[in-house]
Design a protein around this motif. Sequence first.
Motif, PDB file in Angstrom:
ATOM      1  N   GLN A 133       5.050  14.370   1.988  1.00  0.00           N
ATOM      2  CA  GLN A 133       5.987  13.084   2.735  1.00  0.00           C
ATOM      3  C   GLN A 133       6.461  12.565   1.369  1.00  0.00           C
ATOM      4  O   GLN A 133       7.349  11.251   1.596  1.00  0.00           O
TER       5      GLN A 133
ATOM      6  N   CYS B 163       8.498  11.314  -1.569  1.00  0.00           N
ATOM      7  CA  CYS B 163       9.770  11.534  -2.071  1.00  0.00           C
ATOM      8  C   CYS B 163      10.392  12.604  -2.645  1.00  0.00           C
ATOM      9  O   CYS B 163      11.336  13.215  -3.175  1.00  0.00           O
TER      10      CYS B 163
ATOM     11  N   CYS C  95      10.382   8.500   3.101  1.00  0.00           N
ATOM     12  CA  CYS C  95       9.464   9.017   2.191  1.00  0.00           C
ATOM     13  C   CYS C  95       8.929   7.652   1.517  1.00  0.00           C
ATOM     14  O   CYS C  95       9.672   6.718   1.265  1.00  0.00           O
ATOM     15  N   ILE C  96       7.195   8.921   1.095  1.00  0.00           N
ATOM     16  CA  ILE C  96       6.925   7.450   0.128  1.00  0.00           C
ATOM     17  C   ILE C  96       7.174   7.553  -0.924  1.00  0.00           C
ATOM     18  O   ILE C  96       7.436   8.624  -1.463  1.00  0.00           O
ATOM     19  N   HIS C  97       7.566   6.157  -1.971  1.00  0.00           N
ATOM     20  CA  HIS C  97       8.277   6.289  -2.858  1.00  0.00           C
ATOM     21  C   HIS C  97       7.315   6.015  -3.675  1.00  0.00           C
ATOM     22  O   HIS C  97       7.203   6.472  -4.884  1.00  0.00           O
ATOM     23  N   ALA C  98       6.000   4.692  -3.503  1.00  0.00           N
ATOM     24  CA  ALA C  98       4.762   4.826  -4.044  1.00  0.00           C
ATOM     25  C   ALA C  98       4.008   4.702  -2.770  1.00  0.00           C
ATOM     26  O   ALA C  98       4.605   3.844  -2.635  1.00  0.00           O
ATOM     27  N   THR C  99       2.678   4.720  -4.001  1.00  0.00           N
ATOM     28  CA  THR C  99       1.123   4.463  -3.278  1.00  0.00           C
ATOM     29  C   THR C  99       0.859   3.790  -3.913  1.00  0.00           C
ATOM     30  O   THR C  99       0.373   4.092  -5.288  1.00  0.00           O
ATOM     31  N   ASN C 100       0.357   2.648  -3.509  1.00  0.00           N
ATOM     32  CA  ASN C 100      -1.530   1.913  -4.675  1.00  0.00           C
ATOM     33  C   ASN C 100      -2.658   2.093  -3.879  1.00  0.00           C
ATOM     34  O   ASN C 100      -3.193   1.645  -4.372  1.00  0.00           O
ATOM     35  N   TYR C 101      -2.579   2.995  -2.917  1.00  0.00           N
ATOM     36  CA  TYR C 101      -3.413   2.900  -2.672  1.00  0.00           C
ATOM     37  C   TYR C 101      -3.546   4.921  -2.839  1.00  0.00           C
ATOM     38  O   TYR C 101      -2.984   5.776  -2.562  1.00  0.00           O
TER      39      TYR C 101
ATOM     40  N   THR D 261       0.754  -1.282  -0.198  1.00  0.00           N
ATOM     41  CA  THR D 261       0.256  -0.166   0.112  1.00  0.00           C
ATOM     42  C   THR D 261       1.264   0.877   0.002  1.00  0.00           C
ATOM     43  O   THR D 261       0.413   2.181  -0.837  1.00  0.00           O
TER      44      THR D 261
ATOM     45  N   ALA E  22      -5.070   8.016  -0.728  1.00  0.00           N
ATOM     46  CA  ALA E  22      -4.210   8.052   0.508  1.00  0.00           C
ATOM     47  C   ALA E  22      -3.498   9.873   0.520  1.00  0.00           C
ATOM     48  O   ALA E  22      -3.007  10.262   1.434  1.00  0.00           O
TER      49      ALA E  22
ATOM     50  N   VAL F 134       4.966   2.130  -0.685  1.00  0.00           N
ATOM     51  CA  VAL F 134       6.406   1.383  -0.111  1.00  0.00           C
ATOM     52  C   VAL F 134       7.056   2.769  -0.155  1.00  0.00           C
ATOM     53  O   VAL F 134       7.584   3.718  -0.546  1.00  0.00           O
TER      54      VAL F 134
END
Lengths: 130, 543
Positions: free
Chosen positions: B66, B68, B100-106, A97, B109, A99
């Motif tokens: 947040q 990246c 930091c958030i590199h990727a998100t599948n949601y 969710t 968010a 990464v």
Amino acid sequence: LSSLPLQILLYVNGIYYIFYFLATLAMIIYKSQVFSYPDDLLAPDLAVLFLMAILEVPRSYLGFKGNLTEAEAPLGLSLGLTVGSVVLCVYLLLWQTYVLWADVLLNAVLLSAYGLESGLKVMAIAAFVS
Amino acid sequence: PADIRDAAQARVRSAPAPITDVARLCVCDLLVAQCDVNCCCDPDCSAEDFSLFTACSVPVVTGDSQLCSQKAAVYSLDVEANPPERIFKLIDQVNPSIFCIHATNYKQALYLKSPEIPTAENFDQLLDKFGGATFSAEPDSWNLDTDAQNPPEANETSRYEYGAPVQTEDAFLRLPSPVVSSWCSDANPAGFLVNQATKCIRSVSVEKCDSIQALSMLFYINSSILAVPKSSQMVNITVQSIVVQSLNGMRTLLSSSDVLRLPMVLDGLCINAVLGVNYHITHTDTGEIIEAAAAFVLGAISKETLAIEQSFEISFTQENTQPVPLSGNPGYVVGLPVRAGFQPQGYPFPAAFLTNKHSQLTILHSTSTQDCLAAQGARAPVLFGYNMISGCKLRITAAMKCQPLAQTLLDVLKGQSFPEYVASFGNSQAQDVLDWVPITQLLISEQMISHTWQSSCQIPVSLGIEVKWTKYGSLVNPQARIVNVTATITTTTLKQLPSGRERIIPVTSSVVFTDISSPAEPSYKAWPTIDIKLPFDFFYPFV
């Protein structure tokens, strides 16, 4: 003869995996507090992590046993389980969710370790069969 | 108007899509179509406006910090240049943290959730979820509370609500009314606070006069009304007055109304048959009925009559109030009469206005004979929003004198008591002097072009009332408010006729309603000021 590089790698991988498991679990807990993490997305991620931990134990044991006893059957089984672990690792790298950058690093290292391990196991099996 | 409402509904149904492009996002752009001060990202500001700014209130616009790597819009003012100008840069901002958030599948968010737009279908469900004092993100945990809300429904029946049938001890208070056809149906219940007036036809015969229940007074007053629904407190229906109508239509008010008059056959006529009932119900402001009175019109039925028309009316009054028929609350409702009145002596320190039902703004009512002099007294009330025109014909003979004729025509056009003031709102109270608009009276005389001005006879031939009204109040629910009323009398010269000849001139009166509402503009409140006062003993014990 047992493959020494494979043994070293298996040993290092075991230790690294414990660190990896604790770090990923801590990060999932951190993500669930800081970000919006609905329950129906948190469950699959945790399930994958624990499944990988469960797979890791027989995989590691069979690898050790096969290499030390120079038997190709346990080594082959370990290789099969490694494929499953690789799939789960790729899931945690790409389809989690959230990464984080730390996730990317940890999973990349684990993937490269699995890859190297698989290569050495194949060579070891070839050596033992012949 | 319906078209404004439809357009508003179309806009509301789909919320605008959220803007995610940082170059187009501006947090300080609060005023629509106006430049916000010190807001460097406002698209409404021109280069001259930017040269007047001292600083940028919003220096950076970014997405979620947040992430990246993300795009950021940086606004700054270059004070060195002459004139100062705004600099806009689009840069890639990097978050150095390892978490930091590199990727998100949601996908949701990173953005706030778009709220559900209430429509007619999901309004009840949204009201259940969010209508209380608190609501949680997990609505399932509040299910226990919604169950507890159901029992209080039992309290609602302890008082009458608008439209609820008025209950009597056996059934409902009946108001016979025509259903489908014009024949009376006795099954129509009277609704609480619903003022109704119905007329229907009942078949009668003189022989069965005393056996037809609906012709007898008892039928309408024998059951007592329940003060509140499902209670045992009863209110008896008293007889307020009895009017006896003779066969030729003449009505007489009886002095004693406590004697019950039942129908009976007398000389081939059926007398004391009920021709009309007028219920007056007095209630409290908590929905309890405390008094009920009925005024009857009794009449006689002759042998040849096969059916009579009965009229029924019911009106509700709150206790300790004087019922004044409102024409809207507060804005005028189209179709209701325009309220008018007079100012008694004592202006400018006014006493209350005299407004009773009879001093409405009225207009001449055209009759079938079209003769002005015969139709004196036939007036129609001016209904708000309805343009009306009416008229009659006046036959002038040579023998008619000018001045009395002019006065008669003025009476025909204006009526007996032409009001001086018109209520600005439909619910204007008589004691609020400022809520009443004076009627401006104009006099226009048509001089014949070929004649020079001579002191000839001027008779009024037309009365035009122009009512200017405007929309007042909120954009969503505008109220009609009368702003100006002008009554224009047009006179014409009456040429002396040779004897024996007669002339017919048309006399017209009209009412026109003009909407002078200015287009709506969104308005902004003034900046709030901070008003701090220290308590008086703040510096105790030094003071």
